[in-house]
Design a protein around this motif. Structure first.
Motif, PDB file in Angstrom:
ATOM      1  N   MET A   1      41.017  46.286  51.218  1.00 55.05           N
ATOM      2  CA  MET A   1      41.735  45.398  50.554  1.00 55.05           C
ATOM      3  C   MET A   1      41.244  44.421  50.236  1.00 55.05           C
ATOM      4  N   ALA A   2      41.204  44.009  48.866  1.00 60.53           N
ATOM      5  CA  ALA A   2      40.741  42.659  48.620  1.00 60.53           C
ATOM      6  C   ALA A   2      41.623  42.349  47.429  1.00 60.53           C
ATOM      7  N   SER A   3      41.728  40.966  47.107  1.00 61.37           N
ATOM      8  CA  SER A   3      42.527  40.377  46.236  1.00 61.37           C
ATOM      9  C   SER A   3      43.691  40.750  45.558  1.00 61.37           C
ATOM     10  N   ASN A   4      44.451  41.539  46.613  1.00 66.34           N
ATOM     11  CA  ASN A   4      45.680  41.981  46.311  1.00 66.34           C
ATOM     12  C   ASN A   4      46.672  40.872  46.602  1.00 66.34           C
ATOM     13  N   TYR A   5      47.943  41.001  46.233  1.00 69.19           N
ATOM     14  CA  TYR A   5      49.012  40.007  46.474  1.00 69.19           C
ATOM     15  C   TYR A   5      49.819  40.829  47.457  1.00 69.19           C
TER      16      TYR A   5
ATOM     17  N   GLY B   1      39.803  35.082  31.566  1.00 70.80           N
ATOM     18  CA  GLY B   1      39.365  34.474  32.771  1.00 70.80           C
ATOM     19  C   GLY B   1      39.120  35.577  33.840  1.00 70.80           C
ATOM     20  N   ALA B   2      39.580  35.381  35.210  1.00 73.77           N
ATOM     21  CA  ALA B   2      39.370  36.235  36.158  1.00 73.77           C
ATOM     22  C   ALA B   2      40.529  37.426  35.800  1.00 73.77           C
ATOM     23  N   PRO B   3      40.474  38.450  36.448  1.00 72.35           N
ATOM     24  CA  PRO B   3      41.484  39.606  36.452  1.00 72.35           C
ATOM     25  C   PRO B   3      42.653  39.123  36.964  1.00 72.35           C
ATOM     26  N   ASP B   4      43.844  39.585  36.269  1.00 70.75           N
ATOM     27  CA  ASP B   4      45.163  39.390  36.736  1.00 70.75           C
ATOM     28  C   ASP B   4      45.537  40.362  37.747  1.00 70.75           C
ATOM     29  N   VAL B   5      46.359  40.113  38.569  1.00 70.20           N
ATOM     30  CA  VAL B   5      46.882  41.146  39.776  1.00 70.20           C
ATOM     31  C   VAL B   5      47.980  41.910  39.337  1.00 70.20           C
TER      32      VAL B   5
ATOM     33  N   SER C   1      52.617  32.081  37.920  1.00 67.73           N
ATOM     34  CA  SER C   1      52.465  33.121  39.002  1.00 67.73           C
ATOM     35  C   SER C   1      51.216  33.063  39.589  1.00 67.73           C
ATOM     36  N   PRO C   2      51.218  33.224  40.812  1.00 70.49           N
ATOM     37  CA  PRO C   2      49.946  33.315  41.764  1.00 70.49           C
ATOM     38  C   PRO C   2      49.188  34.740  41.183  1.00 70.49           C
ATOM     39  N   LEU C   3      49.629  35.579  40.539  1.00 68.54           N
ATOM     40  CA  LEU C   3      49.016  36.802  39.967  1.00 68.54           C
ATOM     41  C   LEU C   3      48.046  36.479  39.026  1.00 68.54           C
ATOM     42  N   VAL C   4      48.243  35.484  37.944  1.00 65.96           N
ATOM     43  CA  VAL C   4      47.481  35.161  36.831  1.00 65.96           C
ATOM     44  C   VAL C   4      45.999  34.842  37.608  1.00 65.96           C
ATOM     45  N   ASP C   5      45.159  35.313  37.094  1.00 67.86           N
ATOM     46  CA  ASP C   5      43.529  35.017  37.609  1.00 67.86           C
ATOM     47  C   ASP C   5      43.432  35.253  39.098  1.00 67.86           C
ATOM     48  N   GLY C   6      44.210  35.928  39.630  1.00 65.58           N
ATOM     49  CA  GLY C   6      44.340  36.410  41.162  1.00 65.58           C
ATOM     50  C   GLY C   6      43.322  37.273  41.442  1.00 65.58           C
ATOM     51  N   GLY C   7      42.715  37.993  40.676  1.00 64.60           N
ATOM     52  CA  GLY C   7      42.071  39.298  40.912  1.00 64.60           C
ATOM     53  C   GLY C   7      40.448  38.978  41.017  1.00 64.60           C
ATOM     54  N   GLU C   8      39.871  40.267  41.193  1.00 62.59           N
ATOM     55  CA  GLU C   8      38.327  39.998  41.476  1.00 62.59           C
ATOM     56  C   GLU C   8      37.632  41.431  40.589  1.00 62.59           C
ATOM     57  N   ALA C   9      36.457  41.326  40.051  1.00 64.06           N
ATOM     58  CA  ALA C   9      35.712  42.451  39.613  1.00 64.06           C
ATOM     59  C   ALA C   9      35.733  43.636  40.579  1.00 64.06           C
ATOM     60  N   LEU C  10      35.989  44.672  39.995  1.00 64.51           N
ATOM     61  CA  LEU C  10      36.216  45.953  40.731  1.00 64.51           C
ATOM     62  C   LEU C  10      34.903  46.502  41.191  1.00 64.51           C
TER      63      LEU C  10
END
Length: 528
Positions: free
Chosen positions: A439-443, A519-523, A486-495
């Motif tokens: 698991m990575a880049s999850n909230y 930008g970066a993927p949202d969570v 929200s920390p979910l905005v731009d908090g993700g990564e490429a799959l």
């Protein structure tokens, strides 16, 4: 022809530690009557109510499952509202049957189902009273000349087809009448090996349940089987169920293992199941390729301990749905049909862009189960669950377990999900103990633990965001879109390779909108 608008309670014995042996529903197979030992829950001595005796000696045909041409490598719906009603032009059809008040055909039983063929359009118009009719479609359409049965709503109300007191047209001859309200495939009249290119749309299908009776094609009174379904697929391919409401039946939607390329989209499925029985579910499917998208899965019926979406298919895609309550929201387990197990798609399951809601007291404390439940691990999925961009919300007062992987042969790649629990630090466990989770880049909630039980597999933390408030717009109002800041905005990564990036997001309810990540993927399931 116009193309598709979309691609497509005996309560759990598990304690709140989430580690109990409550694999209820684990041994409910779609095939032969289950008499084996459930290796995950102990011995199941009951008969598998999912199965039935085929009076035509086709004992496994009712185990056919849903299929879908999208195996998770693309095939998203075209631009626009993905759940907009399909615009069928009667000029494109060879035969058109209009059913209802003031129409040439009084009710669905007046339609010559035994002779429908490619290029048939049946329009069932709304009326005040439910239609009490049941039928089989066992004909082969084509992509350019499908067989379409669609409701014509009035004032937003879908035409109701009720199984309670329904009658079967005398000219039809098909087995397992007690298994379904609308049946696909498996009949002597109309005869044929299978059905294909069938669309069932815009109907309110209800009350195919053992509490109700019907009149069969011979004019004899009958009672529905305990595992009856509003939509019952025995044998068929290229099947689309779209924009329907499916409720108050044993199983809402059932497909057996001789089905392929099934599309379940934009439906409202709720209040199905059997009181006190673990064997009936809102939907129960076992197909060669199946996609669920833009559906609203509400809770099963009261005191009904079945799962919400239970699937035994190869090539399963679950995307852009809202799934709330049930013993588990998702129960993704094995097929016991070798032809499905041998398919390359069997080992890859895609679950993305969904909202999974676990209310307090909803049964099992596990949200997702992946692998198997019949005891023979050689049939288990033994593959990868790609789990990404989902929003999981649990309001359980006790513990919540995100996922159960049935054995160490199953793995999950979890990316860009938000898992929110209201019970406080330590309530959230990632795994029930087995399998490999990366698991990575999850909230995730602060204080999460690898498992509430014994960790026999692995939970690999590759970098995740921890907190106590993901910044939803309104949790109590079930508005789970990220709010400003929200920390979910731009908090993700490429799959990673093998996973599919979402291009849509669910709109409550039974709608969708293009997903726009700047930008970066949202969570999570929603972009900010």
């Amino acid at each position: 022809m116009v193309s598709l608008a979309c691609s497509v309670l005996v309560l759990s014995a598990c304690g709140d530690d989430g580690s109990g042996s409550d694999e209820i529903g684990e041994s409910d197979t779609q095939g032969e009557a289950g008499t084996g030992t459930d290796s995950e829950s102990g011995t199941d001595t009951g008969t598998d109510s999912e199965t039935g005796t085929d009076s035509e000696s086709d004992t496994e045909s009712e185990t056919d499952t849903e299929s879908e041409t999208d195996t998770g490598t693309g095939g998203d719906p075209p631009e626009g509202d993905p759940c907009a009603p399909t615009e069928w032009d009667e000029a494109d059809f060879v035969d058109v049957y209009d059913v209802g008040p003031g129409q040439p055909y009084e009710d669905p039983s007046a339609v010559p189902w035994e002779s429908v063929g490619p290029g048939t359009l049946v329009r069932i118009h709304w009326r005040d009273e439910p239609y009490r009719d049941k039928w089989v479609i066992n004909s082969v359409g084509t992509e350019d000349a499908p067989i379409v049965v669609t409701g014509v709503p009035e004032g937003g109300q879908l035409p109701v087809i009720s199984g309670d007191g329904a009658k079967t047209r005398a000219e039809l001859d098909y087995w397992n009448e007690q298994r379904g309200l609308i049946k696909i495939g498996g009949a002597s009249a109309p005869s044929g090996d299978a059905a294909a290119w069938i669309h069932i749309e815009n109907l309110d299908l209800r009350e195919a349940h053992e509490d109700h009776g019907f009149t069969d094609a011979n004019g004899s009174p009958q009672t529905y089987a305990g595992n009856a379904a509003a939509l019952y697929v025995e044998w068929g391919s290229e099947l689309t169920f779209r924009g329907n409401e499916v409720s108050w039946s044993g199983n809402g939607i059932f497909t057996g293992s001789q089905s392929a390329d099934v599309h379940v989209e934009c439906n409202y499925v709720h209040d199905n199941g059997t009181s006190g029985s673990i064997y009936e579910h809102n939907s129960y499917t076992e197909s060669a390729r199946i996609t669920f998208e833009f559906n609203h899965y509400g809770p099963p019926c009261p005191s009904c301990p079945g799962n919400n979406l239970k699937d035994r298919s190869a090539g399963t895609v679950v995307r852009y749905n809202w799934i709330e309550a049930g013993n588990r929201q998702l129960d993704l387990v094995e097929s016991d049909h070798q032809e499905l197990v041998d398919m390359p798609e069997y080992a890859t399951t895609q679950v993305y862009g969904n909202v999974l809601v676990e209310p307090d007291g909803a049964g099992n404390s596990q949200i997702i189960h992946y692998g198997g439940d019949l005891g023979d691990e050689s049939y288990y999925r033994k593959g990868t669950l790609y789990l990404h961009h989902n929003t999981i919300v649990s309001t359980r007062q006790g513990n919540t377990t995100w996922m159960r992987l049935s054995s160490n042969g199953e793995s999950c790649e979890a990316r860009n999900n938000v898992v929110y629990t209201t019970a406080g630090p330590g309530a959230l466990a990632i795994s029930d103990g087995s399998g490999a989770v990366e698991m990575a880049s999850n909230y995730l909630m602060e204080g999460w633990v690898p498992t509430h039980g014994q960790l026999e597999g692995s939970v690999d933390d590759m970098g995740n965001t921890l907190g106590s408030d993901p910044g939803f717009e309104d949790v109590d109002g079930q508005l789970f879109t990220p709010d400003e800041g929200s920390p979910l905005v731009d908090g993700g990564e490429a799959l990673p390779g093998g996973a599919v990036a979402p291009t849509w997001e669910y709109v409550p309810h039974q709608a969708g909108t293009p997903r726009e990540d700047e930008g970066a993927p949202d969570v999570g399931a929603f972009s900010g």
